[in-house]
Motif scaffolding. Structure first.
Motif, short mmCIF file in Angstrom:
data_model
loop_
_atom_site.label_atom_id
_atom_site.label_comp_id
_atom_site.label_asym_id
_atom_site.label_seq_id
_atom_site.Cartn_x
_atom_site.Cartn_y
_atom_site.Cartn_z
N ALA A 145 0.11 -1.00 0.40
CA ALA A 145 0.41 -0.01 -0.19
C ALA A 145 0.66 1.26 -0.19
CB ALA A 145 -0.28 0.49 1.35
N ASP A 146 1.60 1.30 0.67
CA ASP A 146 2.17 2.68 0.88
C ASP A 146 2.98 2.75 -0.36
OD1 ASP A 146 2.00 3.31 3.86
OD2 ASP A 146 4.05 2.35 4.11
N TYR A 147 3.75 1.43 -1.32
CA TYR A 147 4.84 1.29 -2.36
C TYR A 147 3.87 1.77 -3.11
CZ TYR A 147 7.64 0.14 -5.83
OH TYR A 147 8.27 0.25 -7.17
N VAL A 148 2.67 2.03 -3.71
CA VAL A 148 1.30 2.57 -4.27
C VAL A 148 1.15 3.57 -4.14
CG1 VAL A 148 -0.42 2.07 -5.13
CG2 VAL A 148 0.75 0.37 -5.02
N SER A 149 1.01 3.88 -3.31
CA SER A 149 0.75 5.80 -2.28
C SER A 149 2.17 6.51 -2.74
CB SER A 149 0.94 5.67 -1.29
OG SER A 149 0.79 7.36 -0.78
N GLU A 150 3.13 5.93 -2.95
CA GLU A 150 4.66 6.74 -3.24
C GLU A 150 4.75 6.44 -4.82
OE1 GLU A 150 7.79 4.27 -1.07
OE2 GLU A 150 6.98 5.75 0.91
N ASN A 151 3.83 5.86 -5.69
CA ASN A 151 3.99 6.03 -6.70
C ASN A 151 2.92 5.26 -7.32
OD1 ASN A 151 7.24 5.32 -7.31
ND2 ASN A 151 6.52 3.41 -5.35
N PRO A 152 1.57 6.66 -7.59
CA PRO A 152 0.71 6.23 -8.01
C PRO A 152 0.64 6.11 -9.52
CG PRO A 152 1.02 8.83 -7.67
CD PRO A 152 2.66 7.84 -7.25
N GLY A 153 0.11 5.24 -9.97
CA GLY A 153 -0.38 4.80 -12.00
C GLY A 153 1.08 3.97 -12.23
N GLU A 154 2.02 3.87 -10.99
CA GLU A 154 3.14 3.69 -11.91
C GLU A 154 3.16 1.50 -11.42
OE1 GLU A 154 6.37 5.82 -11.19
OE2 GLU A 154 5.57 7.52 -11.75
N VAL A 155 2.61 1.60 -10.55
CA VAL A 155 2.88 0.19 -10.75
C VAL A 155 1.46 -1.33 -10.83
CG1 VAL A 155 2.37 -1.34 -8.00
CG2 VAL A 155 3.41 1.06 -7.56
N ARG A 156 2.90 -2.04 -11.24
CA ARG A 156 2.21 -3.13 -11.78
C ARG A 156 1.78 -4.18 -11.39
NH1 ARG A 156 7.14 -2.47 -15.69
NH2 ARG A 156 7.89 -2.21 -13.51
N PHE A 157 0.88 -4.54 -11.50
CA PHE A 157 0.30 -5.94 -11.29
C PHE A 157 -0.28 -6.52 -12.04
CE2 PHE A 157 -0.56 -3.07 -7.10
CZ PHE A 157 0.21 -3.81 -6.41
N SER A 158 0.04 -8.28 -12.31
CA SER A 158 -0.15 -9.05 -13.55
C SER A 158 -1.39 -9.80 -12.82
CB SER A 158 0.64 -10.11 -13.63
OG SER A 158 1.17 -11.04 -12.66
N MET A 159 -2.03 -10.41 -13.87
CA MET A 159 -3.48 -11.18 -13.72
C MET A 159 -3.83 -11.39 -15.37
SD MET A 159 -6.46 -9.47 -14.95
CE MET A 159 -6.13 -7.47 -15.70
N VAL A 183 -3.40 2.06 -9.11
CA VAL A 183 -2.42 0.87 -9.86
C VAL A 183 -2.76 0.52 -11.35
CG1 VAL A 183 -2.84 -0.24 -7.66
CG2 VAL A 183 -4.10 -0.79 -9.50
N ARG A 184 -1.50 -0.09 -11.78
CA ARG A 184 -1.74 -0.91 -13.53
C ARG A 184 -2.36 -2.19 -13.56
NH1 ARG A 184 3.31 1.31 -16.53
NH2 ARG A 184 1.62 -0.51 -18.36
N LEU A 185 -3.81 -3.03 -13.68
CA LEU A 185 -3.77 -4.46 -13.87
C LEU A 185 -2.63 -4.56 -15.06
CD1 LEU A 185 -7.03 -4.25 -11.54
CD2 LEU A 185 -4.13 -5.15 -11.08
N VAL A 186 -2.35 -5.40 -15.42
CA VAL A 186 -1.83 -6.06 -16.33
C VAL A 186 -2.17 -7.49 -17.35
CG1 VAL A 186 0.35 -6.06 -18.30
CG2 VAL A 186 0.75 -4.47 -16.17
N GLY A 187 -3.21 -7.39 -17.95
CA GLY A 187 -3.12 -8.78 -18.19
C GLY A 187 -2.78 -9.55 -19.01
N TYR A 188 -2.20 -10.98 -18.62
CA TYR A 188 -1.52 -12.21 -19.85
C TYR A 188 -2.73 -13.16 -19.68
CZ TYR A 188 2.82 -9.62 -18.71
OH TYR A 188 3.41 -8.37 -18.07
#
Length: 326
Positions: A145-159, A183-188
């Motif tokens: 959560a803190d990492y996302v707060s420090e980097n809004p819109g840049e953190v990538r989560f795969s799904m 967050v950025r949800l990246v589809g695979y």
């Protein structure tokens, strides 16, 4: 038409009907008489693929015919489920899948859910694990959560869109207080490509488990950030549960066998019995629990029907607070 001709025709029709019924009954009684095709709606190497192959190898000993796994990845795991849904209901094509069947409908990917199939048996539940690549600065799930707060819109989560890990992250964001807009949800298309993406550091985080990520946890390529289960896993005693980290969340993948709608009950029972006996094998149990971070959970018949009804109701309730992004 004379009465004698009418009577003769009626008699022949009745004989034909009786013969057809006898053939059908004999066909069911003799099942199986050829290989059974097990469609796995994901690519090779993922948790679903590994677990179904392990259990099926043992189940075919009881079934008396080979169970042939067929990987059919694509369309958020719906390519394979459609293939089975539309197959002949003769017991020779079945689906090995999980919660993604209901999740795909909730996500609007398809217009069918569990009720489009004949549920055969629940086999296992696999504990899920949020994961980072080894060079990531985040060391545990409660730091995300803190990492996302420090980097809004840049953190990538795969799904995989509409699949279990898509739902996992949406629920995780809610419990951890993370805004999905940050967050950025990246589809695979499948787990194998997610593994490659995390290895290449194309994404920050992925949801794996011991079947799909165990070897990478062991060699240090990936870092497990928490266990989505009330208790720590015996094979990873140093990794805290999410609850221990203040994230009130448990999450597992419930894997089972499904047949096309209309498959005869006696055929369904035969398949369920074969898988049930396979899960009584101590070596299979040990591998499921110790290697794959899963628990054996066999349910068949009405018990499995009730489980799926409860499962879909819970997913539907949670989905009211989830914005699926395809």
């Amino acid at each position: 038409m004379t009465r004698s001709k009418f009577t003769l025709r009626s008699t022949l029709t009745a004989i034909g009907l009786a013969s057809s019924m006898a053939i059908a009954t004999t066909s069911h009684a003799d099942y199986p008489e050829q290989d059974v095709r097990l469609v796995i709606p994901y690519g090779p190497g993922g948790a679903t693929d590994i677990i179904f192959r392990l259990i099926s190898q043992e189940a075919e000993k009881t079934l008396g015919e080979s169970i042939v796994p067929v990987n059919m990845a694509g369309a958020g795991a719906t390519l394979g489920s459609r293939d089975v849904k539309d197959a002949d209901p003769d017991g020779y094509t079945v689906l090995g899948s999980h919660d993604t069947i209901a999740l795909s409908k909730l996500a609007g990917t398809v217009d069918y859910s569990y009720d489009a199939f004949e549920p055969v048996a629940l086999l296992t539940q696999t504990i899920n694990i949020p994961t980072a690549h080894s060079d990531h600065t985040v060391q545990s799930a409660d730091e995300i959560a803190d990492y996302v707060s420090e980097n809004p819109g840049e953190v990538r989560f795969s799904m995989i869109p509409g699949s279990t890990d898509h739902f996992f992250w949406a629920q995780f964001f809610q419990e951890a207080g993370i805004d999905m807009d940050d967050v950025r949800l990246v589809g695979y298309p499948d787990t194998g490509e997610q593994v490659s993406a995390l290895m290449a550091e194309e994404v920050d985080f992925a949801m794996f488990n011991l079947p799909s990520g165990g070897s990478f946890y062991e060699d240090g390529s990936f870092r497990p950030l928490g266990i989505a289960h009330p208790e720590r896993l015996e094979s990873m005693p140093d990794v805290e549960t999410l609850r221990e980290q203040g994230i009130e969340m448990d999450h597992s993948t419930s894997r089972g066998i499904f047949a096309p709608k209309g498959t005869p009950q006696e055929v369904i029972d035969t398949i369920a019995d074969a898988y049930g006996e396979a899960l009584e094998n101590e070596e299979v149990q040990s591998r499921i629990e110790n290697e794959f971070g899963s628990v054996v959970q066999f349910l068949a018949g009405e018990d499995y029907h009730e489980f799926l009804e409860d499962n879909e109701a819970a997913l539907s309730a949670a989905a009211e607070n989830i914005e699926f992004q395809n």
